[in-house]
Design an enzyme around this catalytic site. Structure first.
Site, short mmCIF file in Angstrom:
data_model
loop_
_atom_site.label_atom_id
_atom_site.label_comp_id
_atom_site.label_asym_id
_atom_site.label_seq_id
_atom_site.Cartn_x
_atom_site.Cartn_y
_atom_site.Cartn_z
N LYS A 206 -31.95 -24.50 12.39
CA LYS A 206 -32.72 -23.76 11.77
C LYS A 206 -34.02 -24.99 11.30
O LYS A 206 -34.48 -25.47 11.79
CB LYS A 206 -32.55 -22.45 10.45
CG LYS A 206 -31.11 -22.12 10.89
CD LYS A 206 -31.37 -20.48 10.30
CE LYS A 206 -30.61 -19.77 11.04
NZ LYS A 206 -29.66 -19.49 11.20
N ASP B 124 -21.52 -26.57 6.45
CA ASP B 124 -21.95 -26.10 7.71
C ASP B 124 -24.01 -25.43 7.19
O ASP B 124 -23.92 -23.79 6.21
CB ASP B 124 -21.76 -25.12 8.67
CG ASP B 124 -22.57 -24.08 10.17
OD1 ASP B 124 -23.80 -24.71 9.82
OD2 ASP B 124 -22.50 -23.13 9.84
N TYR C 93 -20.33 -17.23 8.59
CA TYR C 93 -21.64 -16.89 9.97
C TYR C 93 -21.24 -18.81 10.24
O TYR C 93 -22.13 -19.66 10.00
CB TYR C 93 -22.26 -16.19 10.15
CG TYR C 93 -23.11 -16.87 11.79
CD1 TYR C 93 -22.10 -15.48 12.81
CD2 TYR C 93 -24.58 -17.22 11.89
CE1 TYR C 93 -22.72 -15.53 14.01
CE2 TYR C 93 -24.77 -16.82 13.55
CZ TYR C 93 -23.95 -16.21 14.55
OH TYR C 93 -24.63 -16.20 15.96
C1 PLP Z 1 -27.85 -19.34 13.01
C2 PLP Z 1 -26.83 -20.29 11.68
C3 PLP Z 1 -25.92 -20.65 12.52
C4 PLP Z 1 -25.90 -20.94 14.47
O1 PLP Z 1 -27.05 -21.10 14.74
P1 PLP Z 1 -28.21 -21.18 15.98
O2 PLP Z 1 -29.21 -22.00 16.20
O3 PLP Z 1 -28.35 -19.53 15.54
O4 PLP Z 1 -27.39 -20.86 17.06
C5 PLP Z 1 -24.60 -21.66 12.15
N1 PLP Z 1 -24.55 -21.40 11.44
C6 PLP Z 1 -25.02 -21.42 9.64
C7 PLP Z 1 -24.90 -21.10 9.01
C8 PLP Z 1 -26.64 -20.59 10.67
O5 PLP Z 1 -26.58 -19.64 9.65
#
Ligand code: PLP
Length: 437
Positions: free
Chosen positions: A270, A242, A147
């Site tokens: 995060k 990511d 994701y």
């Molecule tokens: C949470 C997450 C996102 C998206 O971040 P948001 O702050 O919710 O937009 C993208 N990539 C990964 C791996 C994530 O865990």
């Protein structure tokens, strides 16, 4: 055991349904995959949460990862209050941006320059544009089960076949966007090689979560990540990690350091904002020079580098740099996970506890799971039962069996013991003896 009282939360949820689609501002919060209505949270402190009915929980969701120091940490709170007192936003540079960037770049050898944005989604969206602008290619290869936020071109799933164009997994994503995304299974070298054969000179970047942790915890072999590093370099594509979850979580230098593999672009979110909305992407100075106003890849944000958010990030990251911080946190997590594994084994329960750093995931199976397709949807019924039993025992997990759990520095030995006993008791009620997958 009776279910906890949710009268007040249920009332608030009913009202919220009038205001928001599905009653929430982010879908998983709606408790669709578990029993009952969502808990409305009143406050958090340390590793504890209190809901609107006065129930108290040990929190293993930690706002989906950002709260590595737990709730309401004094250092972060004081920084934020200080910043707020001087004004909330200027749309002009402040010293706080320099301070947070300095903390990161002086202690993270994986990137040379950084750009702050306001969410993980925005970080990924910008990183993809940078990769395309830098390579002058259009296609992005992603993995089924990873994701990357709700970026249009990332809301795609694999079709049938080893290498597929993405099929949109959300209404509202044009097919032509999905056509620029190639989706392959995780942990499968042939699929990636095949993609490079089918689309020579067209793949701008391969994007992978530092450790895939949004669809179960799908821990990849180090050799496989090394293979991705090699094949992207050979084909002059970029490798994007990511690290919105893994950044500052597996260690200060995230998954890149964990694998000892340097990706070309890294995205963060995060933890970086200490609970405030911050995202970032970083790369070598050379790649980052392509970003506007230095380069031709446009990216901007009214609230980017927001002083209050920067202050929170500074408060959090400063704590993370204390000697031994990660060793202690990771050791605690491993011991916690191992004791649950031992318990499950002693009872012959078909439960696996995957863990890495301070992330863990319960899977009702006897198998090793490294790909999205290895997860049996039927196993989610078991999670649903576990979630209810744990809520009733004062343990809060994210409301979906595909979501991982997080341990923070605020989870003490005592609370982890309490949580373990609650997990053992819950498992003894569910008795998971079927191996799904
Ligand atoms: C949470 C997450 C996102 C998206 O971040 P948001 O702050 O919710 O937009 C993208 N990539 C990964 C791996 C994530 O865990």
């Amino acid at each position: 055991m009776n279910d906890i009282s949710r009268t007040r939360s249920a009332e608030l949820y009913e009202k919220a349904q009038k205001y928001f689609p599905g009653g929430v501002n982010s879908p998983v919060r709606a408790f669709k995959s578990v029993y009952g209505t969502p808990l409305f949270i009143e406050r958090g402190d340390g590793c504890f949460l209190w809901d609107a009915d006065g129930n108290k929980f040990i929190d293993f969701c930690c706002s989906w990862g950002p709260l590595i120091l737990g709730h309401n940490h004094a250092a972060i709170r004081e920084n934020v209050i200080d910043a707020v007192a001087r004004g909330m936003s200027f749309g002009a540079p402040t010293v706080l941006e320099n301070e947070l960037a300095g903390l990161i770049l002086n202690n993270n050898r994986m990137i040379e320059k950084i750009r702050f944005v306001s969410s993980g989604t925005e970080a990924v969206m910008s990183a993809l544009r940078l990769a395309r602008g830098y390579t002058k290619r259009d296609k992005i290869l992603k993995f089924e089960g990873c994701y990357h936020g709700h970026v249009d071109s990332m809301l795609v799933k694999a079709g049938s076949g080893l290498v597929t164009f993405g099929e949109t997994s959300s209404a509202g994503v044009p097919k032509s966007f999905a056509d620029e995304t190639i989706v392959v299974p995780l942990n499968d070298r042939k699929a990636v090689e095949e993609a490079y054969r089918q689309f020579p000179g067209q793949i701008a970047a391969v994007i992978i979560e530092g450790v895939p942790a949004n669809n179960g915890l799908l821990i990849q072999d180090k050799e496989y990540i090394g293979f991705l590093r090699e094949i992207t370099s050979t084909n002059k594509s970029l490798l994007i990690f990511d690290e919105v979850i893994t950044g500052f979580r597996l260690g200060f230098e995230g998954a890149a350091k964990y694998y000892e593999i340097r990706p070309d672009i890294i995205t963060y979110g995060k933890i970086i904002g200490g609970g405030m909305p911050v995202g970032a992407y970083g790369a070598s100075a050379e790649i980052m020079s392509r970003i506007s106003p230095e380069g031709a890849v446009y990216q901007a944000g009214t609230l980017s580098g927001n002083p209050v958010a920067m202050a929170a990030g500074i408060g959090q990251l400063t704590e993370l740099l204390r000697p031994g911080f990660y060793e202690e946190l990771n050791r605690k997590t491993e011991a916690f996970a191992q004791s649950i594994r031992d318990f499950a084994a002693s009872r012959n329960y078909k439960l696996k506890v995957f863990s890495i750093g301070s992330i863990f995931w319960f899977a009702f199976t006897g198998k090793n799971i490294q790909k999205a397709e290895d997860i049996d949807v039927l196993s989610m019924e078991q999670f649903k039962m576990l979630h209810r039993e744990l809520l009733n025992r004062g343990i809060y997990l994210g409301p979906s069996g595909y979501e991982v759990g997080f341990i923070s520095a605020a989870h003490t030995k005592e609370e982890l013991e309490t949580a373990k006993r609650a997990i053992f008791d819950s498992l003894d009620i569910i008795k998971p003896t079927i191996s799904y997958a």
